[in-house]
Design a protein around this motif. Structure first.
Motif, PDB file in Angstrom:
ATOM      1  N   LEU A 152      90.048 -51.989  45.072  1.00 61.53           N
ATOM      2  CA  LEU A 152      91.420 -51.669  44.672  1.00 61.53           C
ATOM      3  C   LEU A 152      91.498 -50.423  43.801  1.00 61.53           C
ATOM      4  O   LEU A 152      92.542 -49.777  43.732  1.00 61.53           O
ATOM      5  N   GLY A 153      90.405 -50.101  43.117  1.00 60.08           N
ATOM      6  CA  GLY A 153      90.387 -48.938  42.251  1.00 60.08           C
ATOM      7  C   GLY A 153      90.776 -49.266  40.824  1.00 60.08           C
ATOM      8  O   GLY A 153      91.410 -50.291  40.550  1.00 60.08           O
ATOM      9  N   TRP A 154      90.381 -48.373  39.909  1.00 58.01           N
ATOM     10  CA  TRP A 154      90.633 -48.622  38.482  1.00 58.01           C
ATOM     11  C   TRP A 154      92.114 -48.688  38.151  1.00 58.01           C
ATOM     12  O   TRP A 154      92.520 -49.388  37.219  1.00 58.01           O
ATOM     13  N   SER A 155      92.943 -47.969  38.913  1.00 62.07           N
ATOM     14  CA  SER A 155      94.381 -47.975  38.623  1.00 62.07           C
ATOM     15  C   SER A 155      94.984 -49.364  38.789  1.00 62.07           C
ATOM     16  O   SER A 155      95.944 -49.721  38.094  1.00 62.07           O
ATOM     17  N   SER A 156      94.402 -50.172  39.697  1.00 68.17           N
ATOM     18  CA  SER A 156      94.929 -51.521  39.904  1.00 68.17           C
ATOM     19  C   SER A 156      94.705 -52.403  38.684  1.00 68.17           C
ATOM     20  O   SER A 156      95.528 -53.280  38.392  1.00 68.17           O
ATOM     21  N   ALA A 157      93.614 -52.192  37.974  1.00 70.37           N
ATOM     22  CA  ALA A 157      93.362 -52.970  36.760  1.00 70.37           C
ATOM     23  C   ALA A 157      94.442 -52.700  35.718  1.00 70.37           C
ATOM     24  O   ALA A 157      94.955 -53.628  35.066  1.00 70.37           O
ATOM     25  N   TYR A 158      94.796 -51.433  35.553  1.00 68.45           N
ATOM     26  CA  TYR A 158      95.864 -51.094  34.612  1.00 68.45           C
ATOM     27  C   TYR A 158      97.200 -51.684  35.067  1.00 68.45           C
ATOM     28  O   TYR A 158      98.011 -52.129  34.242  1.00 68.45           O
ATOM     29  N   LEU A 159      97.438 -51.674  36.370  1.00 72.55           N
ATOM     30  CA  LEU A 159      98.691 -52.228  36.887  1.00 72.55           C
ATOM     31  C   LEU A 159      98.760 -53.733  36.652  1.00 72.55           C
ATOM     32  O   LEU A 159      99.809 -54.264  36.269  1.00 72.55           O
ATOM     33  N   ILE A 160      97.633 -54.435  36.862  1.00 70.74           N
ATOM     34  CA  ILE A 160      97.610 -55.886  36.643  1.00 70.74           C
ATOM     35  C   ILE A 160      97.931 -56.214  35.184  1.00 70.74           C
ATOM     36  O   ILE A 160      98.780 -57.058  34.887  1.00 70.74           O
ATOM     37  N   VAL A 161      97.272 -55.521  34.272  1.00 75.67           N
ATOM     38  CA  VAL A 161      97.519 -55.775  32.851  1.00 75.67           C
ATOM     39  C   VAL A 161      98.916 -55.318  32.454  1.00 75.67           C
ATOM     40  O   VAL A 161      99.598 -55.971  31.653  1.00 75.67           O
ATOM     41  N   GLY A 162      99.381 -54.211  33.041  1.00 72.20           N
ATOM     42  CA  GLY A 162     100.728 -53.742  32.748  1.00 72.20           C
ATOM     43  C   GLY A 162     101.790 -54.735  33.170  1.00 72.20           C
ATOM     44  O   GLY A 162     102.765 -54.973  32.444  1.00 72.20           O
TER      45      GLY A 162
END
Length: 412
Positions: A152-162
């Protein structure tokens, strides 16, 4: 209402811990995708730290005007927007841009929420709440790992937490009517009359109270002592978190995998230690928790410094230091209204947060420079110096408070 709002605050502390480890966990991949050097992570953390320091110093004025509930909800909303912005950032300058509202929101919510808990809830909850923050900080690397390994890429981790922060913002907005209805904790444990409870609740929420300017707060006897103690604690914690693994590998020849595992145990020791401290916090009191915590960290530093052939003692010392760190931060925050008065607590906790972020930001690179000059063997000595500074400053404050209490029975 007491239990319902407390549950929401517990969830808030977990959620607030989630973003704190994302940059470190994802940066090895992020810097390659963004085409910037590995060292640029320090720029992002400096921008975030600058925002948190500024908003912490302004928290007393903002909370006095809008109340702790509104400040908490809006600040979490700012961090949520920043995290979502991180997830859509395709360049380094965009990350730096979104780091500004993230830092401002994080500092404001930290100061407002910590002061609210110190005024309204017992010491055990302050320790358990910060334990839940550690739980959130421990979960976020797994979120980043899942996002990376699943493609999913690192951006997905930020989106999940966001998205999680967006949900928390909604819950906080719905809970706003509860924030003024929870009676504060009053020294002495006596029940308040309804009109007295309402006045205390208004004061504790940050509204209807005279503004305490920064210069005035700094002139209150003992404030500089607790700022130095808090600076020292946060400096040693952040230095240990960043450099423990490197020290184990370079100075003790511990295998890298073992060193990484025990470095993570330092953070887990803080998290578990705060849960255990919460069981005894109301009985032993904040002062003994601070004193015992610094003493335990000192023991851990001594074990790290022992020139023994076996690495077991050094590894045990790192875990012991983590347990010692556990109660210090929550106890310093929770003791602030009792040491300096309820009226001054929001202003002083805001300054304490600024001192904490300053120590966390400056100490690790300072140790990096010193270790490059004299050697990595300096690690336990550096921790020991910070322990002595924190313990001496906190004990000087205790003597000052004791002298003041003999002159006046209470601080208001």
């Amino acid at each position: 209402m007491y239990s319902l709002l407390l549950t929401i605050i517990y969830v808030a502390f977990v959620s607030l811990g989630l973003p704190d480890s994302l940059v470190g966990a994802g940066w090895p991949v992020m810097h390659q995708d963004l085409g910037v050097p590995l060292a640029y992570a320090g720029i992002i953390t400096m921008v975030i730290a600058g925002g948190t320091i500024l908003s912490s110093l302004a928290s007393e004025r903002v909370t006095r005007r809008f109340g702790a509930g509104v400040v908490t909800a809006v600040s979490v909303g700012m961090t949520a927007a920043a995290l979502v912005g991180f997830s859509f950032s395709g360049s380094f300058w965009m990350l730096c841009l979104w780091a500004i509202p993230y830092g401002l929101g994080a500092g404001a919510v930290d100061a407002a929420l910590n002061n609210y808990v110190a005024l309204h809830y017992a010491a055990r909850h302050m320790n358990w709440l910060h334990s839940f923050w550690g739980l959130g900080a421990s979960i976020s690397p797994f979120i980043m790992s899942y996002a990376l390994t699943s493609g999913l890429g690192w951006s997905s981790a930020y989106l999940i937490v966001g998205v999680a922060q967006v949900a928390l913002t909604f819950v906080l907005l719905v809970s706003l009517p509860l924030w003024g209805r929870v009676n504060p904790v009053v020294p002495g444990g006596h029940d308040l009359e309804p009109d007295e409870a309402q006045a205390h609740a208004a004061e504790a929420s940050g509204r209807g109270r005279a503004h305490v300017p920064l210069a005035q707060a700094l002139r209150i006897p003992g404030v500089t002592l607790i700022l130095a103690a808090f600076f020292a604690y946060c400096a040693l914690e952040s230095t240990a978190l960043l450099w423990a693994s490197t020290w184990l590998v370079t100075d003790r020849d511990v295998p890298a995998a073992t060193a990484a595992a025990f470095a993570s145990l330092f953070l887990l020791g803080i998290t578990g230690g705060r849960f255990l401290a919460g069981i005894f916090a109301d009985r032993v009191g904040d002062r003994l928790l601070i004193r015992g915590g610094f003493a335990t960290v000192a023991l851990g530093a001594v074990l790290l410094a022992l020139p023994l052939q076996t690495d077991v003692v050094a590894l045990a010392g790192l875990v012991i230091a983590g347990f010692g760190c556990a109660p210090i931060y929550p106890a310093i925050i929770h003791s602030t209204p009792g040491n300096f008065g309820r009226r001054n607590s929001q202003a002083i906790i805001g300054i304490q947060m600024a001192a904490a972020y300053t120590g966390s930001t400056l100490a690790p690179p300072l140790f990096g420079v010193l270790s490059a000059w004299v050697g990595m063997w300096l690690f336990p000595v550096f921790l020991g110096i910070l322990v002595v500074l924190g313990l001496v400053m906190s004990e000087r404050l205790n003597r000052l408070v004791d002298r003041r209490s003999r002159v006046a029975p209470s601080v208001s």
